[in-house]
Write a protein that holds these residues in place. Structure first.
Motif, PDB file in Angstrom:
ATOM      1  N   LEU A 340       0.793  -1.250   0.115  1.00 22.21           N
ATOM      2  CA  LEU A 340       0.072   0.050  -0.023  1.00 22.21           C
ATOM      3  C   LEU A 340       0.936   1.183   0.144  1.00 22.21           C
ATOM      4  O   LEU A 340       2.209   1.109   0.304  1.00 22.21           O
ATOM      5  CB  LEU A 340      -0.996  -0.213   1.330  1.00 22.21           C
ATOM      6  N   ASN A 341       0.411   2.315  -0.256  1.00 24.37           N
ATOM      7  CA  ASN A 341       1.043   3.615  -0.283  1.00 24.37           C
ATOM      8  C   ASN A 341       0.833   4.309   1.240  1.00 24.37           C
ATOM      9  O   ASN A 341       0.020   3.817   1.753  1.00 24.37           O
ATOM     10  CB  ASN A 341       0.257   4.675  -1.324  1.00 24.37           C
ATOM     11  N   PRO A 342       2.047   4.891   1.463  1.00 26.08           N
ATOM     12  CA  PRO A 342       1.740   5.505   2.905  1.00 26.08           C
ATOM     13  C   PRO A 342       0.925   6.809   2.972  1.00 26.08           C
ATOM     14  O   PRO A 342       0.617   7.197   1.905  1.00 26.08           O
ATOM     15  CB  PRO A 342       3.512   5.876   2.958  1.00 26.08           C
ATOM     16  N   SER A 343       0.551   6.926   4.282  1.00 26.78           N
ATOM     17  CA  SER A 343      -0.265   8.328   4.407  1.00 26.78           C
ATOM     18  C   SER A 343      -1.647   8.311   3.560  1.00 26.78           C
ATOM     19  O   SER A 343      -1.967   9.109   3.142  1.00 26.78           O
ATOM     20  CB  SER A 343       0.604   9.441   4.396  1.00 26.78           C
ATOM     21  N   THR A 344      -2.103   6.916   3.548  1.00 29.58           N
ATOM     22  CA  THR A 344      -3.315   6.875   2.441  1.00 29.58           C
ATOM     23  C   THR A 344      -4.403   6.089   3.307  1.00 29.58           C
ATOM     24  O   THR A 344      -3.836   5.033   4.015  1.00 29.58           O
ATOM     25  CB  THR A 344      -2.871   6.106   1.122  1.00 29.58           C
ATOM     26  N   SER A 345      -5.652   6.484   3.120  1.00 30.54           N
ATOM     27  CA  SER A 345      -6.754   6.005   3.759  1.00 30.54           C
ATOM     28  C   SER A 345      -7.264   4.666   2.952  1.00 30.54           C
ATOM     29  O   SER A 345      -7.532   5.120   1.490  1.00 30.54           O
ATOM     30  CB  SER A 345      -7.774   7.174   4.049  1.00 30.54           C
TER      31      SER A 345
END
Length: 600
Positions: A340-345
């Motif tokens: 997953l991508n960081p700082s992502t909901s």
């Protein structure tokens, strides 16, 4: 095997006189049904079974698998080998095999028609090539070597999207049989009943040993019913579609003379429904998974857990959706979604599946946000060739460093440009040192200089070709190779395979590996290792404690598609057979560990 009405009528009188079941052979079966009848038949067909060995099959085929067996009309009636995978029931065969002279082994095979082989309708890898299963002529037929190899160890089923078609119309492809979506092999209609009755024979003759066999997505792990529900339903349908034929009866008689036991489902077709009934039509959906929770976020992963569903037949797995898109299916009730991508909901829900293809309503939606960190899937590296050696018109090995990576270009010159400095490769390649972070896609601009013909560069990652970069002599062409999906450290190698072409390359860039992978939570903290990786000879070995306690192994590709499920994978050995797998990246998941591997 289907026959024309005329040929069946011509042979009916002969069959009635010749194909007599030995008196008393099926004593003790009267009044029995279901599992009791199946077990009684197992005892009957075990008695008298003589194992003549694997090479003995070649001798057996002299009488069991000839076109026009014992005078009973066949197709060409020419005495050639009767092959389910090449026979054309309604016309002339495109090729034929002569007994004893076109056996595989004494001659190699690349194409259809090269030679005939010994096809285990139930793959021998499922029973670890043990005897007497390996040499039981009642389910081992002579078939074209090429088609046999294409069938590999896939189960039989109805094909939707086709990846291979033999010359007689047998197919390999994605299953549309209810309850199974993996790869299957589908014979032509004329032999579907033959296949079904051979598999029914196998799970009867060896019912007490099924718990120790791998499933191959077809066998059950208990004496009754002995098959996975989806496969049982498909074979019951084929048994009805393609009734017992004259040639099948003749083969059963010849097999009895050779081996001393019979296939009861050819002698008594009614036994099939007396034991297993008619195909089960399951329309009941699993209950909805509940209490889905998302927790333990990292910069690129989030863990999930939920409460199990129930079903009248049984839940076979849970499909995990991330932001409304299906990414993978797991068998347990915990999973870790990674890449997953960081700082992502992200939002998640799961859906339960059963063996008949019924699906539950979606669970509650869970939401979680990844932690800050290096983004996955973004631009991870570039090379603009600004640090290459000073312009030179002669071809030599050129070496330079940029952004912590050392590049080496062989048979290369440095005086040509596209968007500023560029490297020109003649009969050589451009290779990096090891790069971290994984690679998902690669982009490169190329241009043919001077003279030569339009062609393409080959791109390898860790020694495996992942795509090509086309070029021409008119304008620079920028190309992106997607879905490389290699994690960890990697080496880029760009090769000019065309002698004499001088190709200028510029603006090389790549993205981080970020294909969403779903990995079930590890339950056993013991260390497990796999080798070799990449796999080069169709065999993956696993080392670790308590391997024989692992109940199931599943192999997924990086799109999340389930490729194969293996019950009790390490009961008899520590290897997994990967025959038939195409080159690429895969995930091996068990109830004790999960890991990625490459098939080269």
């Amino acid at each position: 095997m289907k026959r024309t009405l005329l040929s069946f009528l011509m042979s009916f009188a002969f069959i009635s006189a010749f194909a007599q079941i030995p008196t008393g052979y099926y004593d003790g079966t009267a009044g029995l049904t279901g599992a009791a009848l199946k077990t009684q038949l197992k005892q009957i067909i075990t008695n008298g079974h003589v194992d003549h060995g694997y090479n003995g099959l070649w001798t057996g085929y002299q009488t069991t698998d000839r076109d026009n067996i014992a005078g009973i009309p066949g197709y060409e009636n020419d005495g050639t080998i009767l092959d389910m995978y090449s026979e054309n029931p309604s016309g002339t065969d495109t090729y034929t095999f002569n007994y004893g002279t076109t056996q595989c082994g004494s001659s190699g095979y690349t194409n259809e028609g090269d030679c005939y082989n010994r096809e285990h309708v139930v793959p021998q890898s499922l029973f670890s090539e043990n005897f007497p299963m390996k040499s039981d002529i009642n389910f081992i037929r002579p078939t074209d070597g090429k088609v046999n190899g294409m069938r590999s160890n896939y189960p039989y089923g109805k094909v939707g999207t086709t990846t291979y078609i033999s010359e007689n119309g047998s197919k390999l492809g994605t299953s549309v049989s209810p309850g199974y979506s993996g790869t299957v092999f589908e014979p032509i209609d004329a032999f579907k009943g033959d296949i079904a009755r051979m598999i029914f024979y196998f799970v009867t003759r060896y019912e007490t040993q099924l718990s120790g066999f791998s499933s191959g997505n077809m066998l059950g792990n208990s004496a009754f019913p002995g098959l996975q529900i989806w496969e049982l339903n498909q074979l019951l349908a084929w048994n009805t579609l393609d009734p017992v034929s004259a040639a099948e009866i003749a083969r059963n008689n010849a097999s009895y003379v050779y081996q001393g036991n019979r296939n009861p489902y050819i002698d008594h077709p009614e036994y099939v429904n007396q034991i297993w009934g008619t195909p089960i039509i399951d329309t009941e959906v699993p209950t909805t998974p509940t209490n889905l929770a998302a927790n333990s976020p990292t910069s690129n992963s989030i863990s999930l857990s939920w409460t199990a569903s129930t079903d009248n037949i049984g839940v076979t797995g849970y499909s995990i959706y991330v932001n409304g898109v299906l990414y993978s299916t797991v068998s347990g009730t915990t999973a870790t979604v990674s890449g997953l991508n960081p700082s992502t909901s992200y939002t998640f829900y799961v859906i339960a599946n059963d063996a008949s293809g019924n699906i539950s309503a979606q669970s509650n939606v869970a939401t979680e946000t990844t932690l800050a960190g290096q983004p996955g899937g973004g631009s991870c590296g570039t090379e603009n060739f600004s640090n290459i050696p000073a312009a030179a018109t002669s071809y030599a090995t050129q070496t330079w460093a940029n952004n912590g990576i050392t590049w080496t270009a062989t048979d290369a010159r440095t005086d040509q440009t596209i968007n500023g400095k560029a490297i020109t490769i003649r009969n050589g390649n451009l290779t990096s040192t090891s790069i971290s972070g994984g690679i998902q896609s690669l982009t490169l601009t190329a241009l043919l200089k001077f003279t030569g013909s339009d062609s393409a560069l080959n791109v390898e990652i860790n020694g495996t070709q992942v795509g090509t970069i086309p070029y021409n002599g008119a304008t620079p062409t920028t190309t992106t190779i997607n879905n490389i999906n290699v994690s960890g450290n990697f080496i880029i190698k760009i090769i000019n395979p065309v002698t004499g072409n001088r190709v200028v390359i510029d603006d090389l860039s790549w993205t981080c590996f970020s294909t969403l992978g779903t990995v079930e939570t590890t339950k056993d903290k013991s260390g497990f290792t796999i080798y070799p990786n990449p796999v080069k000879n169709n065999e993956l070995f696993v080392k670790g404690e308590n391997l024989n306690r692992i109940s199931k192994a599943q192999i997924y590709d990086f799109s999340g598609k389930l490729i194969e499920t293996i019950e009790n994978p390490f009961k008899n050995s520590n290897k997994i057979n990967l025959k038939g797998f195409v080159k690429g990246n895969y995930i091996l998941k068990t109830d004790s560990f999960s890991t990625k591997f490459i098939v080269d």
